[in-house]
Design a protein around this motif. Sequence first.
Motif, PDB file in Angstrom:
ATOM      1  N   ARG A 143       0.714  -1.113   0.003  1.00 22.07           N
ATOM      2  CA  ARG A 143      -0.147  -0.092   0.126  1.00 22.07           C
ATOM      3  C   ARG A 143       0.974   1.065   0.004  1.00 22.07           C
ATOM      4  NH1 ARG A 143      -4.027   0.079   4.910  1.00 22.07           N
ATOM      5  NH2 ARG A 143      -1.850   0.135   5.871  1.00 22.07           N
ATOM      6  N   GLY A 144       1.886   1.380   0.743  1.00 23.10           N
ATOM      7  CA  GLY A 144       2.741   2.489   0.875  1.00 23.10           C
ATOM      8  C   GLY A 144       4.204   2.314   0.885  1.00 23.10           C
ATOM      9  N   GLY A 145       4.656   1.016   0.345  1.00 23.15           N
ATOM     10  CA  GLY A 145       6.099   1.032  -0.125  1.00 23.15           C
ATOM     11  C   GLY A 145       6.875   0.775   1.122  1.00 23.15           C
TER      12      GLY A 145
ATOM     13  N   LEU B 134       9.439   0.384  -4.907  1.00 25.00           N
ATOM     14  CA  LEU B 134       9.446   0.126  -3.491  1.00 25.00           C
ATOM     15  C   LEU B 134       9.507   1.390  -2.614  1.00 25.00           C
ATOM     16  CD1 LEU B 134      11.878  -2.917  -3.162  1.00 25.00           C
ATOM     17  CD2 LEU B 134       9.666  -2.868  -2.502  1.00 25.00           C
ATOM     18  N   GLU B 135       9.677   2.531  -3.451  1.00 27.53           N
ATOM     19  CA  GLU B 135       9.902   3.796  -2.578  1.00 27.53           C
ATOM     20  C   GLU B 135       8.769   4.231  -1.722  1.00 27.53           C
ATOM     21  OE1 GLU B 135      11.955   7.695  -4.070  1.00 27.53           O
ATOM     22  OE2 GLU B 135       9.896   7.841  -4.668  1.00 27.53           O
ATOM     23  N   PRO B 136       8.748   4.643  -0.502  1.00 33.29           N
ATOM     24  CA  PRO B 136       7.379   4.856   0.354  1.00 33.29           C
ATOM     25  C   PRO B 136       6.764   6.150  -0.074  1.00 33.29           C
ATOM     26  CG  PRO B 136       9.668   4.266   1.576  1.00 33.29           C
ATOM     27  CD  PRO B 136      10.009   4.453   0.113  1.00 33.29           C
ATOM     28  N   LEU B 137       5.611   6.120  -0.295  1.00 29.90           N
ATOM     29  CA  LEU B 137       4.702   7.054  -0.342  1.00 29.90           C
ATOM     30  C   LEU B 137       5.040   8.535   0.454  1.00 29.90           C
ATOM     31  CD1 LEU B 137       1.185   5.491  -1.014  1.00 29.90           C
ATOM     32  CD2 LEU B 137       2.685   6.216  -2.844  1.00 29.90           C
ATOM     33  N   ASP B 138       5.098   8.108   1.693  1.00 30.35           N
ATOM     34  CA  ASP B 138       5.615   9.293   2.528  1.00 30.35           C
ATOM     35  C   ASP B 138       6.942   9.022   2.900  1.00 30.35           C
ATOM     36  OD1 ASP B 138       5.938  11.326   4.206  1.00 30.35           O
ATOM     37  OD2 ASP B 138       4.119  10.897   5.569  1.00 30.35           O
TER      38      ASP B 138
ATOM     39  N   PRO C 261       0.755  -2.291  -6.727  1.00 28.29           N
ATOM     40  CA  PRO C 261       0.272  -1.373  -5.729  1.00 28.29           C
ATOM     41  C   PRO C 261      -0.752  -2.359  -4.811  1.00 28.29           C
ATOM     42  CG  PRO C 261      -0.597  -1.001  -7.891  1.00 28.29           C
ATOM     43  CD  PRO C 261       0.416  -2.210  -8.071  1.00 28.29           C
ATOM     44  N   GLN C 262      -1.778  -1.399  -4.157  1.00 27.74           N
ATOM     45  CA  GLN C 262      -2.854  -1.849  -3.256  1.00 27.74           C
ATOM     46  C   GLN C 262      -3.518  -2.674  -3.925  1.00 27.74           C
ATOM     47  OE1 GLN C 262      -4.399   1.375  -0.741  1.00 27.74           O
ATOM     48  NE2 GLN C 262      -5.835  -0.123   0.542  1.00 27.74           N
TER      49      GLN C 262
ATOM     50  N   ALA D  42       4.190   6.578  11.516  1.00 26.82           N
ATOM     51  CA  ALA D  42       2.868   6.412  11.055  1.00 26.82           C
ATOM     52  C   ALA D  42       1.798   6.246  11.859  1.00 26.82           C
ATOM     53  CB  ALA D  42       3.225   5.093   9.894  1.00 26.82           C
ATOM     54  N   ALA D  43       0.781   6.671  11.307  1.00 32.87           N
ATOM     55  CA  ALA D  43      -0.710   6.521  12.167  1.00 32.87           C
ATOM     56  C   ALA D  43      -1.334   5.283  11.847  1.00 32.87           C
ATOM     57  CB  ALA D  43      -1.453   7.813  12.031  1.00 32.87           C
ATOM     58  N   THR D  44      -0.615   4.019  11.856  1.00 28.78           N
ATOM     59  CA  THR D  44      -1.121   2.831  11.783  1.00 28.78           C
ATOM     60  C   THR D  44      -0.986   1.997  12.994  1.00 28.78           C
ATOM     61  OG1 THR D  44       0.792   2.030  11.058  1.00 28.78           O
ATOM     62  CG2 THR D  44      -0.616   3.097   9.260  1.00 28.78           C
ATOM     63  N   PRO D  45      -1.940   1.072  13.310  1.00 30.55           N
ATOM     64  CA  PRO D  45      -1.816   0.057  14.401  1.00 30.55           C
ATOM     65  C   PRO D  45      -0.563  -0.426  14.601  1.00 30.55           C
ATOM     66  CG  PRO D  45      -3.733  -0.371  13.239  1.00 30.55           C
ATOM     67  CD  PRO D  45      -3.309   0.535  12.402  1.00 30.55           C
ATOM     68  N   ASN D  46      -0.068  -0.876  13.546  1.00 31.29           N
ATOM     69  CA  ASN D  46       1.393  -1.585  13.631  1.00 31.29           C
ATOM     70  C   ASN D  46       2.549  -0.731  14.155  1.00 31.29           C
ATOM     71  OD1 ASN D  46       0.064  -4.075  12.876  1.00 31.29           O
ATOM     72  ND2 ASN D  46       0.611  -3.807  10.787  1.00 31.29           N
TER      73      ASN D  46
END
Length: 539
Positions: free
Chosen positions: A215-217, A271-275, A301-302, A420-424
């Motif tokens: 999803r985000g790289g 692979l580059e991260p989106l953010d 991608p996603q 990041a604002a994710t549960p993991n």
Amino acid sequence: MVKRVAIVGAGCSGLTAIKCCLEEGLEPTCFERSEDIGGLWRFTNNTEEGRGSIYKSVVTNTSKEMMCFSDFPMPEEFPTYLHHSKVLEYLHLYVEHFSLIKYIHFQTEVCSVTKCSDFPSTGQWDIATLTNGIQRNSIFDTVLICNGHHTKHYLPLDSFPGIENFKGHYVHSRFYKDSANYKGKTVLVVGIGNSAGDIAVDISNTAKQVYLSTRGGSWVLSRISKGGCPIDMMLSTRFLTWIRNLLPASFSARLNENLMNTWFDHANYGLEPLDRAQLKEPMVNDYLPSCILCGAIKVKPQIKTFTESSVIFEDDTVVENLDEVIFATGYVPSFPFLKDPEVIDDINALLYKQVFPTRIEKPTLAVLGLVKPLGAILTAAELQARWATRIFKGVAHLPTAARMEDYIKKSMEFKTKVFAATPNQKLQTYFIDYMDDVAVEIGVRPNIMHLLLKDPRLAWTVFFGPSTPYQYRLSGPGKWFGAKKAILTQWERTLNPARTRLVNKSSGTWLNFKTLLSLCVLLAAILLGLYCINGKSWS
């Protein structure tokens, strides 16, 4: 009277918890539901309920000097990065050396941990256990939760439209063991963490084609840095941490991006991260770029939707005749034996410095290993255990509940901004920053200025070298007199196992090294001078 401590789990955290209890004069009893020690690191062909699971090909992402217990270096003959069987062997050596086995009750499941009726005054816990079908209740003064955070897998199927129509087979990565069942098949791996990368590479050797959906790289690191040294030993230094904390966040993120792209340009590999500004935990994988370059793995991608036999991605590309899907979507904390949700919230697991719950009247329960410190969990868990047992003993103390809640709030704001604002990512933190944050509570954080005046060579190694666990045994409670030697010989134990063919190095290389070292010394002197002039504390 000696306080009785119940320890849940005999993995890395549970074993060091036993040792720390003994060092503080406490009486530990460890409950392990399986028949042996090791927890996550004890490989079995079947996935066991309530215990972490690993696949057959697992090799550590952190080097042995960075992931050992602080007063028990790994044997010099052990390779720098360890197959899971070597980690288990090390844990057995640890248990034998410190005579810990007699404190472990095997094949004993902890069914419940509840407050005693007089908890507000005693802080005691009622522990219900099950052994060979016989349930027993026992009263303990304190509890250490050491069941890890890789037992309850996170599989949000509602985030994958059409999965209910898919006629192929899908599974969470927790249940993956080896590539035997994927020979000649078209396989989709969903996720971009370490498990996703490892499994995709593992399967690519036998599968017809492997796809990796992200999803985000993610940034991808090799275990080997420039010059052949372990990457974590080169990057996890107090000097680099100090520089990072001095720089503006945007500039630090830019430097991180340049560093991550020194091995290969991530954009060219999808692979580059989106953010790119967020410092999400990078994947450590030596083979993924090569597999992508050879076409064995294709990054996608996603996922947009599944059909009966295919998957459609957000860019509207389609993979037909899909046979298998492996969801490497992570884990969530789980404490099924804690019946009171006020003690620990499974969803958020918000703890003071990732160890102590703030909503109980007495600080008699702590959680170990519930952290992702961009480094070895084992070393962090040991430091947590040293702190927790001193709290239990009464020689260290926690701040007020309000101050702890405020700390947690600020910590979460920082993590959301930086990671990041994710549960993991709620458990993620910088390695050295976190270790020092806990070390301060014990009184074992290295004092660089004190070391510089007392032992300049050691101070140099501690500040500019890898931040190995031995640094937290140089002084204070739990001081180990072998710590200095362990620090000064850490590179020998790291490099010697690979020197199986002796090669005579040219003198020119040594001269260049000495020149570089001299320049580093000069730079260090300047930096130290500026640091002292600015009047900043190093303690």
